[in-house]
Design a protein around this motif. Structure first.
Motif, PDB file in Angstrom:
ATOM      1  N   MET A   1       0.836  -1.159   0.000  1.00  0.00           N
ATOM      2  CA  MET A   1       0.000   0.000   0.000  1.00  0.00           C
ATOM      3  C   MET A   1       0.892   1.237   0.000  1.00  0.00           C
ATOM      4  SD  MET A   1      -3.374  -0.955   0.849  1.00  0.00           S
ATOM      5  CE  MET A   1      -3.906  -2.619   0.725  1.00  0.00           C
ATOM      6  N   GLY A   2       0.976   1.906  -1.117  1.00  0.00           N
ATOM      7  CA  GLY A   2       1.835   3.059  -1.262  1.00  0.00           C
ATOM      8  C   GLY A   2       1.585   4.153  -0.243  1.00  0.00           C
ATOM      9  N   ILE A   3       0.348   4.320   0.147  1.00  0.00           N
ATOM     10  CA  ILE A   3       0.015   5.373   1.103  1.00  0.00           C
ATOM     11  C   ILE A   3       0.715   5.146   2.438  1.00  0.00           C
ATOM     12  CG2 ILE A   3      -2.092   4.280   1.961  1.00  0.00           C
ATOM     13  CD1 ILE A   3      -3.356   7.067   1.989  1.00  0.00           C
ATOM     14  N   LEU A   4       0.917   3.907   2.825  1.00  0.00           N
ATOM     15  CA  LEU A   4       1.571   3.601   4.087  1.00  0.00           C
ATOM     16  C   LEU A   4       3.094   3.693   3.988  1.00  0.00           C
ATOM     17  CD1 LEU A   4      -0.618   0.635   5.362  1.00  0.00           C
ATOM     18  CD2 LEU A   4      -0.596   2.984   6.201  1.00  0.00           C
ATOM     19  N   ARG A   5       3.625   3.637   2.779  1.00  0.00           N
ATOM     20  CA  ARG A   5       5.083   3.708   2.593  1.00  0.00           C
ATOM     21  C   ARG A   5       5.565   5.128   2.332  1.00  0.00           C
ATOM     22  NH1 ARG A   5       4.057  -0.873  -0.799  1.00  0.00           N
ATOM     23  NH2 ARG A   5       4.325   0.512  -2.558  1.00  0.00           N
ATOM     24  N   ILE A  97      -3.288  -5.697  11.640  1.00  0.00           N
ATOM     25  CA  ILE A  97      -2.795  -5.050  10.419  1.00  0.00           C
ATOM     26  C   ILE A  97      -2.152  -3.709  10.785  1.00  0.00           C
ATOM     27  CG2 ILE A  97      -3.478  -3.954   8.241  1.00  0.00           C
ATOM     28  CD1 ILE A  97      -3.585  -6.942   7.993  1.00  0.00           C
ATOM     29  N   TYR A  98      -2.797  -2.973  11.676  1.00  0.00           N
ATOM     30  CA  TYR A  98      -2.245  -1.696  12.131  1.00  0.00           C
ATOM     31  C   TYR A  98      -0.868  -1.897  12.766  1.00  0.00           C
ATOM     32  CZ  TYR A  98      -1.448   2.341  15.105  1.00  0.00           C
ATOM     33  OH  TYR A  98      -0.872   3.407  15.735  1.00  0.00           O
ATOM     34  N   ASP A  99      -0.763  -2.870  13.668  1.00  0.00           N
ATOM     35  CA  ASP A  99       0.532  -3.144  14.307  1.00  0.00           C
ATOM     36  C   ASP A  99       1.594  -3.498  13.272  1.00  0.00           C
ATOM     37  OD1 ASP A  99      -0.418  -2.641  16.870  1.00  0.00           O
ATOM     38  OD2 ASP A  99      -0.855  -4.755  17.282  1.00  0.00           O
ATOM     39  N   PHE A 100       1.224  -4.321  12.301  1.00  0.00           N
ATOM     40  CA  PHE A 100       2.154  -4.692  11.234  1.00  0.00           C
ATOM     41  C   PHE A 100       2.585  -3.456  10.445  1.00  0.00           C
ATOM     42  CE2 PHE A 100       2.641  -5.655   6.697  1.00  0.00           C
ATOM     43  CZ  PHE A 100       3.787  -6.443   6.743  1.00  0.00           C
ATOM     44  N   ALA A 101       1.619  -2.609  10.067  1.00  0.00           N
ATOM     45  CA  ALA A 101       1.929  -1.412   9.285  1.00  0.00           C
ATOM     46  C   ALA A 101       2.816  -0.458  10.084  1.00  0.00           C
ATOM     47  CB  ALA A 101       0.640  -0.718   8.856  1.00  0.00           C
ATOM     48  N   LEU A 102       2.553  -0.340  11.363  1.00  0.00           N
ATOM     49  CA  LEU A 102       3.366   0.516  12.220  1.00  0.00           C
ATOM     50  C   LEU A 102       4.807   0.009  12.273  1.00  0.00           C
ATOM     51  CD1 LEU A 102       3.217   2.974  14.101  1.00  0.00           C
ATOM     52  CD2 LEU A 102       2.641   1.393  15.951  1.00  0.00           C
ATOM     53  N   GLN A 103       4.980  -1.294  12.444  1.00  0.00           N
ATOM     54  CA  GLN A 103       6.321  -1.881  12.457  1.00  0.00           C
ATOM     55  C   GLN A 103       7.017  -1.688  11.108  1.00  0.00           C
ATOM     56  OE1 GLN A 103       6.015  -5.969  13.713  1.00  0.00           O
ATOM     57  NE2 GLN A 103       5.001  -5.406  15.630  1.00  0.00           N
ATOM     58  N   ARG A 105       6.503   0.728   8.907  1.00  0.00           N
ATOM     59  CA  ARG A 105       6.901   2.128   8.772  1.00  0.00           C
ATOM     60  C   ARG A 105       8.151   2.444   9.591  1.00  0.00           C
ATOM     61  NH1 ARG A 105       4.161   5.867   6.290  1.00  0.00           N
ATOM     62  NH2 ARG A 105       4.850   7.513   7.710  1.00  0.00           N
ATOM     63  N   LYS A 106       8.220   1.871  10.801  1.00  0.00           N
ATOM     64  CA  LYS A 106       9.395   2.107  11.644  1.00  0.00           C
ATOM     65  C   LYS A 106      10.634   1.485  11.014  1.00  0.00           C
ATOM     66  CE  LYS A 106       7.067   2.678  16.042  1.00  0.00           C
ATOM     67  NZ  LYS A 106       6.789   2.145  17.366  1.00  0.00           N
ATOM     68  N   LYS A 107      10.464   0.280  10.482  1.00  0.00           N
ATOM     69  CA  LYS A 107      11.595  -0.415   9.845  1.00  0.00           C
ATOM     70  C   LYS A 107      12.108   0.369   8.635  1.00  0.00           C
ATOM     71  CE  LYS A 107      12.921  -5.025   8.412  1.00  0.00           C
ATOM     72  NZ  LYS A 107      12.504  -6.401   8.258  1.00  0.00           N
ATOM     73  N   LEU A 108      11.199   1.006   7.920  1.00  0.00           N
ATOM     74  CA  LEU A 108      11.570   1.788   6.751  1.00  0.00           C
ATOM     75  C   LEU A 108      12.030   3.201   7.118  1.00  0.00           C
ATOM     76  CD1 LEU A 108       8.701   0.715   4.327  1.00  0.00           C
ATOM     77  CD2 LEU A 108      11.091   0.000   4.236  1.00  0.00           C
TER      78      LEU A 108
END
Length: 111
Positions: A1-5, A97-103, A105-108
C-alpha cells in the motif's frame, strides 16, 4: 500500500489524495447497488473486501477518515462483513494489520 510507505508531509498528502481518488472510482462503480455485481455478493466483492482490513491502519497512520470521503464504500464493506460470515471470519484483524503497518513504517524509517 503506497500510502503507508510514503513519508509524512507533502509526499504522503499526494499518496492520500491518489488513494481517495481510487476509492471514489470504486464507489462510483458501486453506485446504489448493494454489491458490485448488483444484488448478489460476487467475485469483485470477494476480491476487494480483503482491503477493508487495512482501512483502520491507513486512517490512523495517515490521519484521514475513509468513511467521510467514501461513505457508500464503507457501507458496502460492512454489508459484506454482515451478510457473509465466512468472509468476516477469514479477514485479518484490523488492529493486527495496524501493528504490522506501524512496524513496517518504523523499519523503513518513516516514523
Amino acid at each position: 500500500m503506497g500510502i503507508l510507505r510514503s513519508p509524512k508531509g507533502e509526499e504522503q498528502e499526494k499518496a492520500k489524495k491518489e488513494f481517495i481518488e481510487a476509492l471514489k472510482v470504486l464507489e462510483e462503480e458501486l453506485g446504489d447497488k448493494p454489491y458490485f455485481g448488483g444484488d448478489n455478493f460476487g467475485f469483485l466483492d470477494l476480491s476487494f473486501v480483503a482491503f477493508y482490513s487495512w482501512f483502520y491502519a491507513m486512517e490512523t497512520l495517515v490521519n484521514f477518515d475513509i468513511e467521510a470521503e467514501c461513505p457508500k464504500l464503507i457501507e458496502w464493506a460492512k454489508r459484506c462483513m454482515e451478510k457473509k460470515e465466512s468472509v468476516a471470519k477469514s479477514l485479518p484483524d484490523p488492529l493486527k494489520i495496524y501493528d504490522f503497518a506501524l512496524q513496517m513504517r518504523k523499519k523503513l524509517g518513516l516514523d
